[in-house]
Write an enzyme that holds these catalytic residues in place. Structure first.
Site, PDB file in Angstrom:
ATOM      1  N   LYS A  88     -54.948  45.052  25.524  1.00 30.22           N
ATOM      2  CA  LYS A  88     -54.413  46.358  26.315  1.00 30.22           C
ATOM      3  C   LYS A  88     -53.543  46.171  27.540  1.00 30.22           C
ATOM      4  O   LYS A  88     -53.539  46.905  28.537  1.00 30.22           O
ATOM      5  CB  LYS A  88     -55.532  47.118  26.543  1.00 30.22           C
ATOM      6  CG  LYS A  88     -56.718  47.248  25.502  1.00 30.22           C
ATOM      7  CD  LYS A  88     -55.919  47.542  24.091  1.00 30.22           C
ATOM      8  CE  LYS A  88     -55.322  48.829  23.842  1.00 30.22           C
ATOM      9  NZ  LYS A  88     -54.782  49.039  22.623  1.00 30.22           N
ATOM     10  N   THR A  91     -49.151  44.063  25.160  1.00 31.75           N
ATOM     11  CA  THR A  91     -48.821  43.312  24.133  1.00 31.75           C
ATOM     12  C   THR A  91     -48.065  44.112  23.143  1.00 31.75           C
ATOM     13  O   THR A  91     -46.771  43.407  22.731  1.00 31.75           O
ATOM     14  CB  THR A  91     -50.018  43.100  23.442  1.00 31.75           C
ATOM     15  OG1 THR A  91     -51.310  42.915  24.029  1.00 31.75           O
ATOM     16  CG2 THR A  91     -49.985  42.002  22.125  1.00 31.75           C
ATOM     17  N   TRP A  93     -45.718  46.472  23.687  1.00 31.82           N
ATOM     18  CA  TRP A  93     -44.137  46.365  24.519  1.00 31.82           C
ATOM     19  C   TRP A  93     -43.778  45.065  24.489  1.00 31.82           C
ATOM     20  O   TRP A  93     -42.403  45.106  23.903  1.00 31.82           O
ATOM     21  CB  TRP A  93     -44.535  46.732  25.987  1.00 31.82           C
ATOM     22  CG  TRP A  93     -43.454  47.142  26.794  1.00 31.82           C
ATOM     23  CD1 TRP A  93     -42.246  47.541  26.518  1.00 31.82           C
ATOM     24  CD2 TRP A  93     -43.395  47.496  28.231  1.00 31.82           C
ATOM     25  NE1 TRP A  93     -41.354  47.733  27.370  1.00 31.82           N
ATOM     26  CE2 TRP A  93     -42.320  47.954  28.608  1.00 31.82           C
ATOM     27  CE3 TRP A  93     -44.569  47.403  29.176  1.00 31.82           C
ATOM     28  CZ2 TRP A  93     -41.883  48.179  29.864  1.00 31.82           C
ATOM     29  CZ3 TRP A  93     -44.134  47.594  30.508  1.00 31.82           C
ATOM     30  CH2 TRP A  93     -43.159  48.080  30.821  1.00 31.82           C
ATOM     31  N   HIS A 151     -54.098  37.019  21.281  1.00 33.87           N
ATOM     32  CA  HIS A 151     -54.970  37.164  22.551  1.00 33.87           C
ATOM     33  C   HIS A 151     -55.961  35.797  22.673  1.00 33.87           C
ATOM     34  O   HIS A 151     -56.929  36.100  23.419  1.00 33.87           O
ATOM     35  CB  HIS A 151     -55.854  38.354  22.042  1.00 33.87           C
ATOM     36  CG  HIS A 151     -55.077  39.854  22.049  1.00 33.87           C
ATOM     37  ND1 HIS A 151     -54.023  40.202  22.893  1.00 33.87           N
ATOM     38  CD2 HIS A 151     -55.428  40.684  21.065  1.00 33.87           C
ATOM     39  CE1 HIS A 151     -53.887  41.401  22.416  1.00 33.87           C
ATOM     40  NE2 HIS A 151     -54.666  41.688  21.414  1.00 33.87           N
ATOM     41  N   SER A 181     -57.808  51.370  29.378  1.00 37.63           N
ATOM     42  CA  SER A 181     -57.093  51.355  28.093  1.00 37.63           C
ATOM     43  C   SER A 181     -57.783  50.640  27.118  1.00 37.63           C
ATOM     44  O   SER A 181     -57.676  51.234  25.953  1.00 37.63           O
ATOM     45  CB  SER A 181     -55.850  50.364  28.402  1.00 37.63           C
ATOM     46  OG  SER A 181     -54.855  50.376  27.283  1.00 37.63           O
ATOM     47  N   TYR A 239     -47.474  43.646  33.828  1.00 36.66           N
ATOM     48  CA  TYR A 239     -47.086  45.236  33.489  1.00 36.66           C
ATOM     49  C   TYR A 239     -46.654  45.858  34.519  1.00 36.66           C
ATOM     50  O   TYR A 239     -45.940  46.883  34.060  1.00 36.66           O
ATOM     51  CB  TYR A 239     -48.337  45.628  32.855  1.00 36.66           C
ATOM     52  CG  TYR A 239     -48.462  47.228  32.028  1.00 36.66           C
ATOM     53  CD1 TYR A 239     -48.385  46.930  30.699  1.00 36.66           C
ATOM     54  CD2 TYR A 239     -48.512  48.254  32.867  1.00 36.66           C
ATOM     55  CE1 TYR A 239     -47.968  48.315  30.102  1.00 36.66           C
ATOM     56  CE2 TYR A 239     -48.444  49.443  32.407  1.00 36.66           C
ATOM     57  CZ  TYR A 239     -48.123  49.578  30.770  1.00 36.66           C
ATOM     58  OH  TYR A 239     -47.673  50.903  30.222  1.00 36.66           O
ATOM     59  N   ARG A 309     -50.795  55.364  24.299  1.00 39.01           N
ATOM     60  CA  ARG A 309     -51.633  56.248  24.785  1.00 39.01           C
ATOM     61  C   ARG A 309     -50.829  56.933  26.123  1.00 39.01           C
ATOM     62  O   ARG A 309     -50.297  57.780  25.584  1.00 39.01           O
ATOM     63  CB  ARG A 309     -52.990  55.666  25.268  1.00 39.01           C
ATOM     64  CG  ARG A 309     -54.011  56.585  25.892  1.00 39.01           C
ATOM     65  CD  ARG A 309     -55.305  55.980  26.287  1.00 39.01           C
ATOM     66  NE  ARG A 309     -55.144  55.130  27.609  1.00 39.01           N
ATOM     67  CZ  ARG A 309     -55.388  55.757  28.894  1.00 39.01           C
ATOM     68  NH1 ARG A 309     -55.942  56.921  28.893  1.00 39.01           N
ATOM     69  NH2 ARG A 309     -55.196  55.217  29.873  1.00 39.01           N
TER      70      ARG A 309
HETATM   71  N1  LIG Z   1     -43.572  50.202  25.105  1.00 34.29           N
HETATM   72  C1  LIG Z   1     -44.470  50.363  26.137  1.00 34.29           C
HETATM   73  N2  LIG Z   1     -44.319  50.551  27.222  1.00 34.29           N
HETATM   74  C2  LIG Z   1     -45.200  50.523  28.210  1.00 34.29           C
HETATM   75  N3  LIG Z   1     -46.598  50.854  27.894  1.00 34.29           N
HETATM   76  C3  LIG Z   1     -46.894  50.579  26.680  1.00 34.29           C
HETATM   77  C4  LIG Z   1     -45.933  50.700  25.441  1.00 34.29           C
HETATM   78  N4  LIG Z   1     -46.640  50.459  24.271  1.00 34.29           N
HETATM   79  C5  LIG Z   1     -47.759  50.722  24.575  1.00 34.29           C
HETATM   80  N5  LIG Z   1     -48.072  50.776  25.768  1.00 34.29           N
HETATM   81  C6  LIG Z   1     -49.338  50.865  26.496  1.00 34.29           C
HETATM   82  O1  LIG Z   1     -50.059  49.449  26.619  1.00 34.29           O
HETATM   83  C7  LIG Z   1     -51.334  49.610  26.299  1.00 34.29           C
HETATM   84  C8  LIG Z   1     -51.866  49.055  25.084  1.00 34.29           C
HETATM   85  O2  LIG Z   1     -51.892  47.668  25.359  1.00 34.29           O
HETATM   86  P1  LIG Z   1     -51.404  46.707  24.354  1.00 34.29           P
HETATM   87  O3  LIG Z   1     -50.348  46.902  23.600  1.00 34.29           O
HETATM   88  O4  LIG Z   1     -51.658  45.233  24.901  1.00 34.29           O
HETATM   89  O5  LIG Z   1     -52.502  46.890  23.198  1.00 34.29           O
HETATM   90  S1  LIG Z   1     -52.937  45.885  22.020  1.00 34.29           S
HETATM   91  O6  LIG Z   1     -53.638  44.436  22.726  1.00 34.29           O
HETATM   92  O7  LIG Z   1     -51.878  45.330  21.308  1.00 34.29           O
HETATM   93  O8  LIG Z   1     -54.046  46.280  21.160  1.00 34.29           O
HETATM   94  C9  LIG Z   1     -51.633  50.969  26.534  1.00 34.29           C
HETATM   95  O9  LIG Z   1     -51.807  51.578  27.596  1.00 34.29           O
HETATM   96  P2  LIG Z   1     -52.628  52.846  28.236  1.00 34.29           P
HETATM   97  O10 LIG Z   1     -51.770  53.881  27.859  1.00 34.29           O
HETATM   98  O11 LIG Z   1     -52.805  52.756  29.684  1.00 34.29           O
HETATM   99  O12 LIG Z   1     -53.786  52.832  27.198  1.00 34.29           O
HETATM  100  C10 LIG Z   1     -50.399  51.625  25.632  1.00 34.29           C
HETATM  101  O13 LIG Z   1     -50.125  53.053  26.186  1.00 34.29           O
END
Ligand SMILES: Nc1ncnc2c1ncn2[C@@H]1O[C@H](COP(=O)(O)OS(=O)(=O)O)[C@@H](OP(=O)(O)O)[C@H]1O
Length: 346
Positions: A88, A91, A93, A151, A181, A239, A309
């Site tokens: 969260k 990743t 992204w 992870h 998250s 991030y 999210r």
């Molecule tokens: N493209 C892009 N840009 C910016 N932020 C993004 C993107 N894609 C996913 N998210 C937000 O990243 C959070 C999910 O984290 P992870 O991707 O690390 O999750 S996981 O570990 O793969 O399960 C989660 O954050 P929160 O919205 O705060 O819950 C996602 O909404």
């Protein structure tokens, strides 16, 4: 830009070593299960799911089996690239960005596999997607795959990931947003996993280091120390900084991966297109990332949409009290004091 082919036949997992017959795979799983049953088990964030202690971190059964499998069988090659993170923290992204960067000469923006497949399908986790190794063949539409993610804490990575000349990118995030998250994500899992503890109880456990792959701050510190020892091998991102201004970090990431943008590409705004393709708004609204669809693999406990999210910095303030925020901030300040981590990138 280096022109190393992405379907390089010398890349990807070592097919001879990794294409385990399913019976052999199952035998290994039994072996891991027996070993794991001897480890300390604690109550987790769900009544039904214990956290298991291994190597100074907390695991769920399924992921720990995957980690042990990766440690035993995953063979990193110099041309592999790893997206490393605590869950969260960004990743999804980074998976999209690394895929878009290295594949930009193969696909234009209207044909990118990112438009049809989730970033998680395109950049598999070594501890669970790759445990059924033959699946890797279908990645990138054809050929082998050089992009992986994990992870797993740095000190528990498969030895070859540390000793091979492969490179890693690590991303971290404010622990308050990471917690929110994670907690909201776990609440979206398939119902059969059972309910998650309430926010206060989960937060208390998170602060005490009892969380999936946790302690979180220990995870960050492990990669930070490795980065300090070998800055040519690990790129360290945050991030919040990427959210504020993605472009310079995307260029830096491309350069670090050996796929820097050429002058001609700069003129054509290719880096900006990569940023846009991988933006939260773009990915969240794609059909593949919407609704209740799930990836077809053993780890599919969440719909594809659960990975997108809000994508905002500071959403924690809608959930945590000032006291809770002060508690976790205090723990972070203490843990990161004198490490240089809090000043990094500022
Ligand atoms: N493209 C892009 N840009 C910016 N932020 C993004 C993107 N894609 C996913 N998210 C937000 O990243 C959070 C999910 O984290 P992870 O991707 O690390 O999750 S996981 O570990 O793969 O399960 C989660 O954050 P929160 O919205 O705060 O819950 C996602 O909404």
């Amino acid at each position: 830009m280096e022109s190393e082919p992405l379907t390089d036949t010398t890349g990807g997992p070592n097919q001879d070593e990794t294409k385990t017959e399913s019976s052999e795979f199952e035998k290994n799983q039994e072996r891991y299960k027996a070993l794991i049953s001897t480890f300390t088990h604690e109550k987790g964030w769900r009544q039904k799911e214990a956290y298991i202690e291994y190597g100074g971190s907390w695991w769920t059964q399924f992921v720990l089996e995957g980690c042990l499998h990766a440690q035993e069988f995953f063979k990193a090659r110099p041309n592999h690239f790893f997206v490393c993170s605590y869950p969260k923290t960004g990743t999804t992204w980074l998976k999209a960005l690394t895929f878009a960067i290295v594949n930009r000469s193969r696909f234009d923006h209207s044909s990118s596999p990112l438009l049809r497949r989730t970033p998680h399908e395109l950049v598999p986790y070594i501890e669970f997607d790759v445990s059924s190794f033959p699946q890797v063949d279908v990645l990138n539409d054809k050929g082998n795959n050089n992009l992986f993610s994990t992870h797993i804490p740095h000190e528990l990575l498969p030895v070859s990931v540390v000793t091979s000349r492969c490179k890693l990118v690590y991303i971290w995030r404010d622990p308050k947003d990471t917690f929110i998250s994670l907690w909201t994500f776990l609440n979206k899992a398939r119902a059969e996993l059972g309910p998650v503890n309430n926010l206060e109880e989960s937060f208390d456990m998170f602060c005490r280091g009892l969380s999936w792959y946790g302690p979180y701050l220990h995870h960050v510190l492990g990669y930070w120390k490795a980065y300090q020892e070998n800055p040519d091998k690990i790129l360290f991102l945050k991030y919040e900084f990427m959210s504020a201004d993605s472009l310079p970090y995307v260029k830096k990431l491309a350069e670090f991966m050996g796929f820097g943008f050429t002058e001609e590409e700069e003129e054509k705004g290719v880096a900006e297109k990569v940023v846009k393709l991988c933006s939260f708004e773009m990915l969240k609204n794609l059909e593949v990332n919407k609704g209740e669809k799930e990836r077809e693999n053993r780890a599919a406990l969440y719909s594809n949409s659960a990975f997108f999210r809000k994508g905002k910095v500071g959403d924690w303030s809608n959930y945590l009290t000032p006291e809770m925020a002060a508690r976790i901030d205090g723990i972070m300040d203490q843990k990161f004091k004198d490490t240089g981590l809090l000043e990094h990138g500022q």
